[in-house]
Design an enzyme around this catalytic site. Structure first.
Site, mmCIF file in Angstrom:
data_model
loop_
_atom_site.group_PDB
_atom_site.id
_atom_site.type_symbol
_atom_site.label_atom_id
_atom_site.label_comp_id
_atom_site.label_asym_id
_atom_site.label_seq_id
_atom_site.Cartn_x
_atom_site.Cartn_y
_atom_site.Cartn_z
ATOM 1 N N ARG A 66 -43.960 -18.455 1.995
ATOM 2 C CA ARG A 66 -43.887 -19.677 1.204
ATOM 3 C C ARG A 66 -42.518 -20.342 1.385
ATOM 4 N NH1 ARG A 66 -47.667 -21.488 -2.793
ATOM 5 N NH2 ARG A 66 -46.951 -23.563 -3.347
ATOM 6 N N ASN A 108 -42.856 -36.561 -10.792
ATOM 7 C CA ASN A 108 -44.269 -36.189 -10.833
ATOM 8 C C ASN A 108 -44.898 -36.789 -12.081
ATOM 9 O OD1 ASN A 108 -46.579 -34.600 -9.894
ATOM 10 N ND2 ASN A 108 -46.255 -33.370 -11.720
ATOM 11 N N THR A 109 -46.189 -37.053 -11.995
ATOM 12 C CA THR A 109 -46.913 -37.542 -13.161
ATOM 13 C C THR A 109 -47.873 -36.458 -13.637
ATOM 14 O OG1 THR A 109 -48.309 -39.335 -14.013
ATOM 15 C CG2 THR A 109 -48.615 -38.732 -11.698
ATOM 16 N N HIS A 110 -47.915 -36.268 -14.951
ATOM 17 C CA HIS A 110 -48.713 -35.192 -15.552
ATOM 18 C C HIS A 110 -49.635 -35.779 -16.612
ATOM 19 C CE1 HIS A 110 -49.822 -31.246 -16.994
ATOM 20 N NE2 HIS A 110 -49.490 -31.602 -18.226
ATOM 21 N N ASP A 142 -38.395 -29.927 -11.850
ATOM 22 C CA ASP A 142 -37.398 -28.863 -11.735
ATOM 23 C C ASP A 142 -38.124 -27.561 -11.389
ATOM 24 O OD1 ASP A 142 -38.572 -28.007 -14.112
ATOM 25 O OD2 ASP A 142 -36.836 -28.448 -15.364
ATOM 26 N N GLY A 144 -39.353 -25.268 -13.232
ATOM 27 C CA GLY A 144 -40.355 -24.782 -14.179
ATOM 28 C C GLY A 144 -41.708 -25.458 -14.002
ATOM 29 N N ASP A 146 -43.841 -28.121 -15.171
ATOM 30 C CA ASP A 146 -43.845 -29.379 -15.921
ATOM 31 C C ASP A 146 -42.759 -29.401 -16.991
ATOM 32 O OD1 ASP A 146 -46.078 -30.307 -14.443
ATOM 33 O OD2 ASP A 146 -47.436 -29.228 -15.760
#
Length: 201
Positions: A66, A108-110, A142, A144, A146
């Site tokens: 990864r 990012n969008t959540h 970051d 974590g 979200d």
């Protein structure tokens, strides 16, 4: 100066399309310079091709580790010198190399009002909890799940007869509008991050 956007996708690319459409207006202040993906044969890549935007793909299974994928994906993204990297339905968690390289520039969008209901089932979890207001959060990424600093949030009322599908669709509409609005604002006016507080402009 026009802000350079790299958009990351894993699927249909509807948020990507909304950004591509917005960027056709010179007053928007940004242009999509590349689209990155973690799989081949997705509609998001077709949308990029139709718009004449270069794209690149790095599949996790094609790498020995990864970390190796993360380093390659970071390098491929960095080639396009983005001012902002936007996760638009991108379903892979990037690693430390990517986060270090694009710290304070990867958003990012959540589909939930963070910090409530992180993870991939935001609308389902919100419904199960019985909340009366759901919504979407635009945030920096970051290390974590979200947990990054919040840029913007939009509320979506939960209706008595909502299902996961109906609520998800209404959230998607609000989420897409918020993404386009704030990426434009950030492109035109800049932003500052002070701890967990984000100020656009």
């Amino acid at each position: 100066m026009t802000a350079r956007l790299v958009v990351l996708v894993s699927g249909s690319g509807t948020n990507l399309q909304a950004l591509l459409d917005a960027c056709t207006d010179p007053a928007y202040g940004a242009t999509v310079v590349a689209v990155g993906a973690d799989r081949h044969g997705i509609a998001g890549l077709t949308r990029a091709q139709a718009a004449g935007v270069p794209s690149y793909v790095a599949r996790v299974p094609d790498f020995a580790s990864r970390d190796e994928w993360d380093e390659t994906f970071t390098a491929l993204t960095a080639e396009h010198r983005p001012d902002l990297v936007i996760g638009a339905g991108f379903l892979k968690l990037v690693g430390k190399t990517f986060l270090d390289r694009f710290e304070g520039r990867y958003i990012n969008t959540h589909n939930a009002l963070l910090p409530s209901f992180p993870g991939i089932h935001g609308p389902r979890d919100a419904l199960a909890y019985g909340v009366k207001v759901a919504g979407a959060t635009l945030h920096f990424v970051d290390g974590g799940m979200d947990t990054g600093a919040i840029i913007a949030q939009v509320a979506v009322p939960v209706l008595d007869d909502d299902t996961e599908d109906t609520l998800s669709e209404r959230i998607k509409d609000a989420e897409r509008a918020q993404l386009v609005d704030y990426v434009g604002r950030m492109a035109r006016a800049g932003w500052t991050i002070n701890g967990r507080k984000v100020i656009v402009g």
